[in-house]
Each structure stands twice: as structure tokens, then as C-alpha cells.
Scaffold this active site. Structure first.
Site, short mmCIF file in Angstrom:
data_model
loop_
_atom_site.label_atom_id
_atom_site.label_comp_id
_atom_site.label_asym_id
_atom_site.label_seq_id
_atom_site.Cartn_x
_atom_site.Cartn_y
_atom_site.Cartn_z
N GLU A 1 -17.45 7.16 1.74
CA GLU A 1 -18.27 6.58 2.82
C GLU A 1 -18.11 5.07 2.72
OE1 GLU A 1 -22.24 7.69 1.99
OE2 GLU A 1 -21.90 9.79 2.41
N ARG B 1 -23.93 -1.82 -5.16
CA ARG B 1 -25.17 -1.55 -5.89
C ARG B 1 -25.07 -0.31 -6.77
NH1 ARG B 1 -29.18 0.13 -0.95
NH2 ARG B 1 -28.45 -1.87 -0.16
N HIS B 2 -24.19 0.62 -6.42
CA HIS B 2 -24.02 1.79 -7.30
C HIS B 2 -22.54 2.06 -7.60
CE1 HIS B 2 -23.93 3.53 -3.29
NE2 HIS B 2 -25.24 3.64 -3.18
N GLY C 1 -26.79 14.25 -1.47
CA GLY C 1 -26.73 13.47 -2.69
C GLY C 1 -28.03 13.36 -3.45
N HIS C 2 -28.94 12.55 -2.90
CA HIS C 2 -30.13 12.15 -3.64
C HIS C 2 -30.91 13.33 -4.20
CE1 HIS C 2 -34.32 10.59 -3.98
NE2 HIS C 2 -33.69 9.62 -4.58
N HIS D 1 -27.68 13.49 5.07
CA HIS D 1 -28.69 12.47 4.82
C HIS D 1 -30.09 13.08 4.72
CE1 HIS D 1 -30.44 8.58 4.33
NE2 HIS D 1 -29.22 8.10 4.27
N GLY D 2 -30.66 12.88 3.54
CA GLY D 2 -32.04 13.28 3.32
C GLY D 2 -32.25 14.78 3.14
N ARG E 1 -28.83 -0.16 -16.05
CA ARG E 1 -28.81 -0.74 -17.39
C ARG E 1 -27.47 -1.36 -17.77
NH1 ARG E 1 -32.70 0.94 -21.18
NH2 ARG E 1 -34.68 0.83 -20.09
N ASP F 1 -23.49 9.04 -5.70
CA ASP F 1 -23.84 7.60 -5.79
C ASP F 1 -24.93 7.34 -6.81
OD1 ASP F 1 -22.13 7.15 -3.68
OD2 ASP F 1 -23.73 6.83 -2.19
N HIS F 2 -25.93 8.22 -6.84
CA HIS F 2 -27.10 7.89 -7.66
C HIS F 2 -26.91 8.20 -9.14
CE1 HIS F 2 -28.97 6.33 -4.25
NE2 HIS F 2 -28.88 7.46 -3.58
N GLU G 1 -20.07 13.09 11.54
CA GLU G 1 -21.11 13.53 10.61
C GLU G 1 -22.44 13.17 11.26
OE1 GLU G 1 -20.69 12.91 6.42
OE2 GLU G 1 -22.86 12.82 6.12
N ASN H 1 -22.81 14.07 -2.99
CA ASN H 1 -22.75 12.62 -3.08
C ASN H 1 -23.32 12.18 -4.44
OD1 ASN H 1 -23.76 9.91 -3.00
ND2 ASN H 1 -23.44 9.88 -0.80
N HIS I 1 -20.15 6.36 -1.84
CA HIS I 1 -20.28 5.26 -0.87
C HIS I 1 -20.00 3.96 -1.61
CE1 HIS I 1 -22.99 3.30 2.47
NE2 HIS I 1 -21.85 2.67 2.30
N ARG J 1 -20.39 0.50 -1.39
CA ARG J 1 -21.11 -0.46 -0.55
C ARG J 1 -20.59 -1.86 -0.80
NH1 ARG J 1 -26.20 1.82 1.57
NH2 ARG J 1 -26.54 -0.29 2.31
N THR K 1 -31.14 2.76 2.03
CA THR K 1 -30.01 3.68 2.14
C THR K 1 -29.50 3.55 3.57
OG1 THR K 1 -29.35 6.01 1.98
CG2 THR K 1 -31.61 5.59 2.67
N THR K 2 -28.49 4.34 3.96
CA THR K 2 -27.94 4.20 5.30
C THR K 2 -28.98 4.60 6.34
OG1 THR K 2 -25.89 4.95 4.27
CG2 THR K 2 -25.87 4.67 6.66
N1 PXP Z 1 -23.91 11.25 4.44
C1 PXP Z 1 -23.86 9.91 4.64
C2 PXP Z 1 -22.97 9.39 5.71
C3 PXP Z 1 -24.61 9.02 3.83
O1 PXP Z 1 -24.55 7.69 4.05
C4 PXP Z 1 -25.39 9.57 2.78
C5 PXP Z 1 -26.11 8.63 1.86
O2 PXP Z 1 -25.21 7.87 1.14
C6 PXP Z 1 -25.40 10.96 2.62
C7 PXP Z 1 -24.68 11.78 3.47
C8 PXP Z 1 -26.20 11.61 1.53
O3 PXP Z 1 -27.55 11.35 1.76
P1 PXP Z 1 -28.64 11.78 0.66
O4 PXP Z 1 -28.33 11.01 -0.57
O5 PXP Z 1 -29.92 11.39 1.30
O6 PXP Z 1 -28.50 13.26 0.47
#
Ligand code: PXP
Length: 252
Positions: A80, A59-60, A222-223, A200-201, A28, A19-20, A161, A17, A53, A55, A110-111
Site C-alpha cells: 500500500e 512510522r511503521h 491488519g489491526h 479497513h477496520g 522501542r 504494519d502494526h 479496494e 496487513n 504500507h 508510509r 490511519t488511512t
Molecule cells: N486496506 C488498506 C488500503 C489500508 O490502508 C489498510 C490500513 O493500512 C488496511 C486495508 C487494513 O486496515 P486495518 O488495519 O484496519 O485492518
């Protein structure tokens, strides 16, 4: 490829992911870092998919990113998104390989938590049907709750998921209980004919335990990968996560 009950996890796939990467750019308003280059580096590092994602508050990830990535991603593009009509319209226009429907609250960091598939069954079923009719593989992001799993099966989506955030945030006994819930939900989903993704996480410290979840098809991370990339680059951060997944798979 789905796994068997023995936890033969060698081929669990990794969706990164990104997004970040867009978060950094939006901070910026610069044209860099380039989202297409980021996806390409993740794919070079072994990612089997790119997740973004879009959104409602943008935001990203921006609309233009989705269109550009649709053209450039050579693995699978997983979008997403919440069930907002405007976003559904974009998804139907872009036609990513996969869509993961998620809940979305504007003020959340976040979600936070999975979909209430039971409460939102009618609306979710109709959006899932429209996306599937466009050839998109649909997944619902849910907490590891057996009744939610059953409702996903009743709607007929091919994938769930499982939200791993609670497990990744927990410690000690709480973490053991959360992992147990994830394992039970994955078993139940498999028994009902659903394929199982998780995300997630997840970070390098938790991925070993996460790999004990049976029947995993794909982990979406992702993060932690983007954070690690600050030091080693995206290609290497992706590769490191895959190595950790393979090591854990070999142990189970
Ligand atoms: N899966 C889903 C459905 C999510 O919403 C996210 C966060 O956007 C992720 C996976 C990835 O999560 P993380 O960035 O915490 O790894």
C-alpha cells in the site's frame, strides 16, 4: 478468484496487513519483532497474501522491510502506498506482486477515506501505468462511491479496494446504509469489469457482514489480527479470521 452474484464466498482470500508488527518494533527501536517471521506465521495460518504500507513518514514499515519481505514472502506481497515520487521509485525497484494506491495525510491515525480518483485522475493514471508496465497488479483504494468506481474503470486498473472503515465504525441504521453502499459499489465495479477487494477496520465482529459484499476477491485485514495475536499468536489469529470468513461464506 472472483465470486458470482450469489455470494459464493468460500474462496475469498485473506491478505494480512502486518504494519502494526512494525509499529511495536518502532516503538522501542528494537530489532524485534521480526517482520519476516510475522509474515511467515501469517502464511502458515492460511493468509494468501501479506500487505504492508510504506508510509512517507515511515512510522511503521521501513524501506528495508519491503526489500526483505519481497525476498521472503511466498504468497503475494501487496504494497500500500501513496503517489509520492520517492515511494513510487521504491515500488518500481522492489516490484511487489500488487500495489494498492491510497491517500495519505501525515497527521492521520490511519488511512482515513479513499482516494479521490476523479480529482486526481491524471496523476493516478500515470502512476498506475508505470506500475503496470513493471508487471505490478494495481488497485485503487476508494470509498464505495459509484462515480469513483466508474473513474477507476475508465483509467483501466484491474482492481478496486473498497474502504470498509465507515461500515465497521458505524452502528445500527448507519451500518446498514454503509453496507448497502459497499454492496452497490461492488456490483457496479464487477459490471464494469473490475475485481473487488475490501479492507479497513474489519474485525471478527464485522467480518460476517462484510462477507455479504458480492464478488469479493480479497479482504485485507491488519489491526484486529495483530491485536488478537497478542493473545493467541499470529498464526492462530490469521486462522481464526479465515474460519470466520468461511463460516460467513457458507451462510450466504
Ligand atoms: N486496506 C488498506 C488500503 C489500508 O490502508 C489498510 C490500513 O493500512 C488496511 C486495508 C487494513 O486496515 P486495518 O488495519 O484496519 O485492518
Amino acid at each position: 478468484m472472483a465470486r458470482d452474484t450469489k455470494g459464493e464466498q468460500g474462496a475469498v482470500r485473506l491478505g494480512v496487513n502486518i504494519d502494526h508488527v512494525a509499529t511495536l518494533r518502532q516503538a522501542r527501536g528494537t530489532p524485534y519483532p521480526d517482520i519476516v517471521e510475522a509474515a511467515w506465521l501469517c502464511e502458515k495460518g492460511g493468509a494468501t497474501g501479506i500487505t504492508i504500507h510504506l508510509r512517507e513518514d515511515r512510522r511503521h514499515i521501513q524501506d528495508r522491510d519491503v526489500y526483505r519481505l519481497r525476498k521472503s514472502v511466498t504468497t503475494r506481497l501487496n504494497l500500500e502506498m501513496a503517489c509520492h515520487p520517492d515511494i513510487v521509485r521504491i515500488a518500481l525497484d522492489v516490484r511487489p506482486d500488487e500495489v494498492c494506491l491510497v491517500p495519505e495525510r501525515r497527521r492521520e491515525l490511519t488511512t482515513e477515506g479513499g482516494l479521490d480518483v476523479i480529482g486526481g485522475k491524471k496523476r493516478l493514471a500515470s502512476v498506475a501505468a508505470a506500475l503496470s508496465a513493471a508487471g505490478i497488479v494495481v488497485s485503487f483504494f476508494i470509498d464505495p462511491d459509484l462515480r469513483q468506481v466508474e473513474t477507476c474503470a475508465a483509467i483501466g486498473v484491474p482492481y478496486v479496494e473498497l474502504h470498509t472503515g465507515r461500515f465497521c465504525d458505524a452502528a445500527g441504521v448507519g451500518a446498514r446504509r454503509e453496507l448497502g453502499r459497499l454492496i452497490a459499489a461492488a456490483r457496479h465495479a464487477h459490471a464494469l469489469g473490475l475485481k473487488v477487494n475490501a479492507g479497513h477496520g474489519i474485525h471478527l465482529g464485522t467480518v460476517g457482514a462484510i462477507m455479504r459484499i458480492p464478488y469479493l476477491d480479497t479482504l485485507n485485514i491488519g489491526h484486529s489480527i495483530v491485536c488478537r495475536a497478542v493473545f493467541v499468536g499470529l498464526k492462530e489469529a490469521t486462522r481464526e479470521m479465515l474460519v470466520a470468513m468461511r463460516k460467513a461464506g457458507a451462510r450466504s
